[in-house]
Design a protein around this motif. Structure first.
Motif, PDB file in Angstrom:
ATOM      1  N   LEU A  38      28.863  91.033 -50.242  1.00 14.68           N
ATOM      2  CA  LEU A  38      28.511  90.223 -48.747  1.00 14.68           C
ATOM      3  C   LEU A  38      26.977  90.670 -48.345  1.00 14.68           C
ATOM      4  CD1 LEU A  38      31.903  90.155 -46.736  1.00 14.68           C
ATOM      5  CD2 LEU A  38      30.752  88.600 -48.066  1.00 14.68           C
ATOM      6  N   ARG A  53      25.403  86.455 -55.330  1.00 17.01           N
ATOM      7  CA  ARG A  53      26.259  86.341 -53.934  1.00 17.01           C
ATOM      8  C   ARG A  53      26.209  84.863 -53.557  1.00 17.01           C
ATOM      9  NH1 ARG A  53      23.324  90.307 -50.255  1.00 17.01           N
ATOM     10  NH2 ARG A  53      24.838  91.868 -51.310  1.00 17.01           N
ATOM     11  N   ARG A 104      29.538  82.599 -52.434  1.00 18.63           N
ATOM     12  CA  ARG A 104      29.728  81.753 -51.046  1.00 18.63           C
ATOM     13  C   ARG A 104      30.130  80.414 -51.652  1.00 18.63           C
ATOM     14  NH1 ARG A 104      26.776  83.584 -45.946  1.00 18.63           N
ATOM     15  NH2 ARG A 104      27.063  86.025 -46.085  1.00 18.63           N
ATOM     16  N   ARG A 123      33.572  78.483 -50.260  1.00 19.86           N
ATOM     17  CA  ARG A 123      33.294  77.223 -49.845  1.00 19.86           C
ATOM     18  C   ARG A 123      34.142  76.081 -50.478  1.00 19.86           C
ATOM     19  NH1 ARG A 123      27.866  74.162 -51.065  1.00 19.86           N
ATOM     20  NH2 ARG A 123      29.216  73.836 -52.730  1.00 19.86           N
ATOM     21  N   VAL A 133      32.963  79.796 -44.021  1.00 22.37           N
ATOM     22  CA  VAL A 133      32.357  80.868 -44.856  1.00 22.37           C
ATOM     23  C   VAL A 133      31.428  81.832 -44.378  1.00 22.37           C
ATOM     24  CG1 VAL A 133      31.755  81.604 -47.150  1.00 22.37           C
ATOM     25  CG2 VAL A 133      33.276  79.883 -46.868  1.00 22.37           C
ATOM     26  N   GLY A 134      30.440  80.982 -43.930  1.00 20.42           N
ATOM     27  CA  GLY A 134      29.107  82.027 -43.304  1.00 20.42           C
ATOM     28  C   GLY A 134      29.520  82.712 -42.105  1.00 20.42           C
ATOM     29  N   ALA A 193      31.959  85.809 -43.193  1.00 16.74           N
ATOM     30  CA  ALA A 193      30.990  86.879 -43.978  1.00 16.74           C
ATOM     31  C   ALA A 193      30.421  87.544 -42.889  1.00 16.74           C
ATOM     32  CB  ALA A 193      30.107  86.326 -44.785  1.00 16.74           C
TER      33      ALA A 193
END
Length: 201
Positions: free
Chosen positions: A114, A126, A130, A134, A163-164, A167
């Motif tokens: 991450l 990476r 994501r 997503r 998702v952001g 993380a």
């Protein structure tokens, strides 16, 4: 006449490559990207350093393969979570619960996936991770909108934002191995989807 590997030789090389990748996953989980050197992988795998280079030109290429292997496994896990019975919000929350719970079980590996500073090729992987995550969430949001369980919204934008945020929230717990953030993350996901009135936590 060009040299052709026999099936026996190819099988041996394939087995060695798999052992190298498995070892790299172990080292990444234990020591992060910084501790996953070609020499360390060779020593742990019981092969010569040159053998590691025979399969992978350098550390970045090796870790890219590790990322792909681990990410495939993690995406499969969250996809399975999203397919559980229940309303849309419950299924989407299950995705983040699964992701966070698995991350906290292997915090060093998850931190490497991450947030740990890495080389450019790995940063690209990476982003792939994501986007795959997503897409799982976006699919379930779109289903919820069609079913009338979620308010109208841009499924891709909401999923990317969730998702952001997840993380970012997990980076602290991953470094301290604490699960204290999980209840707040669940509430945030519910509210962001429109599945829980913000006035009633």
């Amino acid at each position: 006449m060009p040299y052709r590997r026999t099936p026996k030789v190819q099988a041996r090389l394939d087995s060695q490559r798999a052992r190298i990748l498995g070892t790299a996953v172990e080292l990444l989980a234990e020591h992060g990207y910084a501790g996953c050197s070609m020499a360390a992988v060779a020593t742990r795998a019981g092969v010569a350093t040159g053998s590691v280079y025979r399969h992978f030109p350098g550390k970045a290429e090796l870790v890219v393969e590790v990322f792909r292997e681990v990410v495939t496994r993690e995406v499969a896990a969250v996809e399975a979570a999203s397919a559980r019975p229940g309303e849309s919000v419950e299924r989407i929350v299950a995705v983040f619960d699964t992701f966070a719970t698995r991350a906290l079980k292997a915090p060093r590996l998850a931190y490497a996936l991450l947030a740990e500073p890495v080389d450019v090729p790995i940063e690209a992987e990476r982003l792939v991770f994501r986007r795959a995550f997503r897409d799982v969430v976006s699919h379930r949001i779109a289903e919820g909108i069609r079913a009338g369980e979620l308010p109208a919204q841009d499924a891709d934008v909401t999923a990317a934002a969730l998702v952001g945020a997840a993380a970012e929230v997990l980076i602290g717990p991953l470094t301290s191995e604490s699960a204290e953030a999980l209840p707040a993350l669940r509430t945030f996901v519910q509210r962001a989807l429109g599945g829980l009135d913000a006035r009633h936590p």
